[in-house]
Design a protein around this motif. Structure first.
Motif, mmCIF file in Angstrom:
data_model
loop_
_atom_site.group_PDB
_atom_site.id
_atom_site.type_symbol
_atom_site.label_atom_id
_atom_site.label_comp_id
_atom_site.label_asym_id
_atom_site.label_seq_id
_atom_site.Cartn_x
_atom_site.Cartn_y
_atom_site.Cartn_z
ATOM 1 N N SER A 56 37.340 -32.167 12.598
ATOM 2 C CA SER A 56 37.208 -32.464 14.327
ATOM 3 C C SER A 56 36.065 -31.839 14.952
ATOM 4 N N VAL A 57 35.467 -30.937 14.256
ATOM 5 C CA VAL A 57 34.144 -30.156 14.905
ATOM 6 C C VAL A 57 33.289 -29.720 13.706
ATOM 7 N N VAL A 58 32.024 -29.874 14.089
ATOM 8 C CA VAL A 58 30.976 -29.282 13.033
ATOM 9 C C VAL A 58 30.182 -28.088 13.334
ATOM 10 N N SER A 59 29.684 -27.438 12.362
ATOM 11 C CA SER A 59 28.802 -26.294 12.785
ATOM 12 C C SER A 59 27.345 -26.853 12.991
ATOM 13 N N VAL A 60 26.749 -26.384 13.808
ATOM 14 C CA VAL A 60 25.256 -26.637 14.404
ATOM 15 C C VAL A 60 24.431 -25.803 13.408
ATOM 16 N N GLY A 61 24.952 -24.710 13.231
ATOM 17 C CA GLY A 61 24.052 -23.544 12.571
ATOM 18 C C GLY A 61 24.337 -22.282 13.169
ATOM 19 N N ILE A 62 23.413 -21.182 12.672
ATOM 20 C CA ILE A 62 23.407 -20.036 13.334
ATOM 21 C C ILE A 62 22.400 -19.605 13.919
ATOM 22 N N VAL A 63 22.561 -19.445 15.358
ATOM 23 C CA VAL A 63 21.571 -19.026 16.196
ATOM 24 C C VAL A 63 21.804 -17.609 16.578
ATOM 25 N N ASP A 64 20.606 -16.844 16.407
ATOM 26 C CA ASP A 64 20.717 -15.382 16.922
ATOM 27 C C ASP A 64 21.835 -14.725 16.321
ATOM 28 N N GLY A 65 22.345 -14.912 15.078
ATOM 29 C CA GLY A 65 23.467 -14.512 14.214
ATOM 30 C C GLY A 65 24.762 -14.908 14.591
ATOM 31 N N GLU A 66 24.990 -15.799 15.282
ATOM 32 C CA GLU A 66 26.168 -16.340 15.900
ATOM 33 C C GLU A 66 26.157 -17.776 15.548
ATOM 34 N N GLU A 67 27.603 -18.276 14.889
ATOM 35 C CA GLU A 67 27.690 -19.672 14.638
ATOM 36 C C GLU A 67 27.841 -20.479 15.890
ATOM 37 N N ARG A 68 27.296 -21.646 15.815
ATOM 38 C CA ARG A 68 27.583 -22.695 17.228
ATOM 39 C C ARG A 68 28.280 -24.039 16.660
ATOM 40 N N PHE A 69 28.929 -24.507 17.610
ATOM 41 C CA PHE A 69 29.634 -25.641 17.089
ATOM 42 C C PHE A 69 29.697 -26.612 17.977
ATOM 43 N N ASP A 70 29.848 -27.896 17.511
ATOM 44 C CA ASP A 70 29.746 -29.203 18.297
ATOM 45 C C ASP A 70 30.815 -30.143 18.024
ATOM 46 N N VAL B 63 23.072 -19.159 3.869
ATOM 47 C CA VAL B 63 24.044 -19.896 2.951
ATOM 48 C C VAL B 63 25.321 -18.629 2.442
ATOM 49 N N ASP B 64 26.407 -19.023 2.812
ATOM 50 C CA ASP B 64 27.608 -18.220 2.662
ATOM 51 C C ASP B 64 27.264 -16.924 3.034
ATOM 52 N N GLY B 65 26.908 -16.950 4.349
ATOM 53 C CA GLY B 65 26.844 -15.753 5.274
ATOM 54 C C GLY B 65 25.371 -14.886 4.936
ATOM 55 N N GLU B 66 24.556 -15.254 3.882
ATOM 56 C CA GLU B 66 23.439 -14.732 3.667
ATOM 57 C C GLU B 66 22.317 -15.386 3.890
ATOM 58 N N GLU B 67 21.162 -14.702 4.586
ATOM 59 C CA GLU B 67 20.012 -15.536 4.625
ATOM 60 C C GLU B 67 19.156 -15.558 3.521
ATOM 61 N N ARG B 68 18.502 -16.825 3.433
ATOM 62 C CA ARG B 68 17.919 -17.255 2.153
ATOM 63 C C ARG B 68 16.305 -17.566 2.422
ATOM 64 N N PHE B 69 15.335 -17.113 1.620
ATOM 65 C CA PHE B 69 13.846 -16.995 1.967
ATOM 66 C C PHE B 69 13.158 -17.844 0.881
ATOM 67 N N ASP B 70 12.210 -18.281 1.371
ATOM 68 C CA ASP B 70 11.264 -19.207 0.474
ATOM 69 C C ASP B 70 9.850 -18.693 0.585
ATOM 70 N N SER B 71 9.150 -18.374 -0.359
ATOM 71 C CA SER B 71 7.784 -17.796 -0.228
ATOM 72 C C SER B 71 6.810 -19.135 -0.008
ATOM 73 N N ARG B 72 7.512 -20.500 -0.307
ATOM 74 C CA ARG B 72 6.396 -21.592 -0.145
ATOM 75 C C ARG B 72 6.667 -21.983 1.305
ATOM 76 N N VAL B 73 5.501 -21.700 2.034
ATOM 77 C CA VAL B 73 5.582 -22.084 3.292
ATOM 78 C C VAL B 73 5.284 -23.350 3.933
ATOM 79 N N ASN B 74 4.745 -24.334 3.222
ATOM 80 C CA ASN B 74 4.519 -25.668 3.610
ATOM 81 C C ASN B 74 5.845 -26.081 4.082
ATOM 82 N N PRO B 75 5.791 -26.970 5.175
ATOM 83 C CA PRO B 75 6.960 -27.484 5.522
ATOM 84 C C PRO B 75 7.763 -28.353 4.375
ATOM 85 N N HIS B 76 8.932 -28.143 4.188
ATOM 86 C CA HIS B 76 9.664 -29.193 3.273
ATOM 87 C C HIS B 76 10.920 -28.875 3.198
ATOM 88 N N PRO B 77 11.777 -30.063 2.964
ATOM 89 C CA PRO B 77 13.448 -29.697 3.151
ATOM 90 C C PRO B 77 13.795 -29.148 1.809
#
Lengths: 153, 153
Positions: A56-70, B63-77
DNA sequence: CTAAGTGCAAATCCTTTGCAGTAAT
DNA sequence: ATTACTGCAAAGGATTTGCACTTAG
């Protein structure tokens, strides 16, 4: 585990549905605390997690370390202002957007995709205005670029 | 503040560039600790933040509360396995993908977009295989769906 | 009555930071 | 010598969790 009614849960979901601000848990808590003084932040978190599970709600992602919802759960992209953290909805994806799907051949091994999240990052109108004032170049920057002129990725 | 050489920074960047695993800070730390026993996790975090600022690394997301990084900096999904947290690159966006840009008219107020992040969520091949084994229905599930057949968003 | 939900506080987990010591220029 | 960088440990901040109490069914 059958669900029982709770006025807290009800209020949290209503709050989520009453705003376009894509709030975090703390914002909801602050909003409701006056009317439900006994409310605790843990309860807000617990119920948001219920909403996420039941969809019934989705996560938008984490902005400034805080999860935001929609609470608008139909798939649509969001925009985030990197300056102030504001989150805005983008018009729901049109059929043109289906071309954004990864090319089938490019998918690694047996990966099966469930859903996509797209977020655009930039500077919102208000923050851009502040920048202009702070830069003290009102005449030069007063000439607005046509909308979307910098919408290049 | 001029930059000085440091063997730690050098090693951290090389580690990031040597893998396709889109690691988090802890993974890099674990990888380097044997060869640089004095290394501290704080140093890994500090240097990653330097890389982010200078643009030699980008953040894939959390991902699962941990920030993940990529050294391939050209925009890609990217694709994320919701089961095991694996992150994979998707083939870089083709020109078709430009249609994924938000329609200029739909942009709120004076929002100016800098960049986009797209992440696909699903189940990776290995995790899907595990599911099949655990479900103990090998014959039925052995028939693989054609690649991309469920690539619907 | 009994099972779910809450409030509270403690615990977690990732990340940042202050400070004294180390190393690069 | 100067200034950046590191290691360490403490601090921070968002989120989760254990437990006793409350409330819905």
């Amino acid at each position: 585990m059958e669900r029982k009614y709770s006025k807290q849960r009800d209020a949290i979901l209503k709050t989520l549905r009453s705003t376009h601000s894509h709030p975090g848990a703390q914002w909801i808590y602050d909003k409701l605390k006056p009317s439900i003084p006994s409310l605790s932040l843990g309860t807000v978190y617990r119920n948001i997690n219920l909403f996420l599970e039941e969809g019934s709600v989705v996560s938008v992602g984490i902005v400034d370390g805080e999860e935001r919802f929609d609470s608008r759960v139909n798939p649509h992209p969001h925009m985030v202002c990197c300056r102030c953290g504001k989150v805005a909805d983008l018009p729901h994806q049109t059929d043109r957007d289906r071309s954004c799907e990864p090319e089938a051949g490019g998918l690694p091994d047996g990966f099966v995709i469930d859903y996509r999240k797209t977020v655009y990052y930039g500077i919102c109108g208000e923050c851009a205005a502040v920048s202009r004032i702070e830069a003290r170049t009102p005449l030069e920057t007063a000439v607005q670029e046509p909308a979307g002129s910098r919408t290049v990725l």
